[in-house]
Write an enzyme that holds these catalytic residues in place. Structure first.
Site, PDB file in Angstrom:
ATOM      1  N   ARG A  52       0.914  -1.206  -0.090  1.00  0.00           N
ATOM      2  CA  ARG A  52      -0.111   0.054   0.005  1.00  0.00           C
ATOM      3  C   ARG A  52       0.947   1.370  -0.091  1.00  0.00           C
ATOM      4  O   ARG A  52       0.429   2.305  -0.778  1.00  0.00           O
ATOM      5  CB  ARG A  52      -1.014   0.065   1.293  1.00  0.00           C
ATOM      6  CG  ARG A  52      -1.981  -1.118   1.165  1.00  0.00           C
ATOM      7  CD  ARG A  52      -2.920  -0.640  -0.104  1.00  0.00           C
ATOM      8  NE  ARG A  52      -4.189  -1.775  -0.201  1.00  0.00           N
ATOM      9  CZ  ARG A  52      -4.583  -2.145  -1.048  1.00  0.00           C
ATOM     10  NH1 ARG A  52      -4.297  -1.630  -2.368  1.00  0.00           N
ATOM     11  NH2 ARG A  52      -5.340  -2.991  -1.376  1.00  0.00           N
ATOM     12  N   GLU A  55       2.261   1.543  -3.299  1.00  0.00           N
ATOM     13  CA  GLU A  55       1.002   1.725  -4.358  1.00  0.00           C
ATOM     14  C   GLU A  55       0.738   3.387  -4.249  1.00  0.00           C
ATOM     15  O   GLU A  55       0.700   4.072  -5.330  1.00  0.00           O
ATOM     16  CB  GLU A  55      -0.003   1.258  -3.992  1.00  0.00           C
ATOM     17  CG  GLU A  55      -1.512   1.589  -4.796  1.00  0.00           C
ATOM     18  CD  GLU A  55      -2.573   0.824  -4.335  1.00  0.00           C
ATOM     19  OE1 GLU A  55      -3.323   0.327  -5.084  1.00  0.00           O
ATOM     20  OE2 GLU A  55      -2.890   0.903  -3.159  1.00  0.00           O
ATOM     21  N   SER A  78      17.570  12.934  -2.416  1.00  0.00           N
ATOM     22  CA  SER A  78      18.697  11.826  -2.208  1.00  0.00           C
ATOM     23  C   SER A  78      17.804  10.685  -1.203  1.00  0.00           C
ATOM     24  O   SER A  78      16.985  11.054  -0.440  1.00  0.00           O
ATOM     25  CB  SER A  78      19.808  12.366  -1.599  1.00  0.00           C
ATOM     26  OG  SER A  78      20.645  11.430  -1.073  1.00  0.00           O
TER      27      SER A  78
END
Length: 124
Positions: A52, A55, A78
Site C-alpha cells: 500500500r 502503491e 537523495s
C-alpha cells in the site's frame, strides 16, 4: 541496521549496546564489519502494508515529482542523505491515521561538461 541496510559505526555501536544490552557482541561486530546489501526481496511487495505504501508512491509519484521540481528545481531527492519518520495522527472521525515524512537532501541535476572534468582520461 537489523535488516542489513546500513553499516554500524563504532560510536553508534556503543549507544546501541546501551539501549539493547541483550544484543550479542557477535551481532554488533557483524553489523560493523559487513558491508550493507542495499536492496530488497521482491516478495516484500506482497506484504500488504509495504504494498500500500508502494502503491501510494506510485499513484502520487508524478504529482510529487512535479511539486519537488516546482519548489526546488530540476533534480531529485537523495535516498542516501535521507531521514524517514513514521507517526500517527487522529482524523476528523476519530480514526487513527498514519503520517510518513520523507526528508531527503535535494540534488540538482547539473550539466556535465568535459572541460570541467578534473580527472585525466584513462585513455590518454
Amino acid at each position: 541496521l537489523f535488516l542489513g541496510q546500513a553499516k554500524l559505526t563504532p560510536g553508534t555501536a556503543e549507544k546501541l549496546k546501551q539501549v539493547l544490552p541483550a544484543l550479542e557482541e557477535s551481532d554488533v561486530q557483524s553489523m560493523q564489519e559487513c558491508f550493507p546489501m542495499r536492496s530488497f526481496d521482491d516478495k516484500i511487495l506482497k506484504e500488504p502494508n509495504v504494498y500500500r505504501t508502494y502503491e501510494a508512491i506510485t499513484h502520487y509519484g508524478e504529482a510529487i515529482k512535479a511539486l519537488i521540481n516546482e519548489q526546488c528545481g530540476d533534480g531529485i531527492m537523495s535516498a542516501i542523505d535521507f531521514y524517514l519518520d513514521v507517526g500517527t495522527t487522529t482524523g476528523k472521525a476519530g480514526e487513527n491515521r498514519v503520517v510518513i515524512t520523507f526528508n531527503g537532501k535535494f540534488l540538482p541535476f547539473i550539466e556535465q561538461k568535459a572541460e570541467d572534468n578534473s580527472a585525466g582520461s584513462p585513455r590518454s
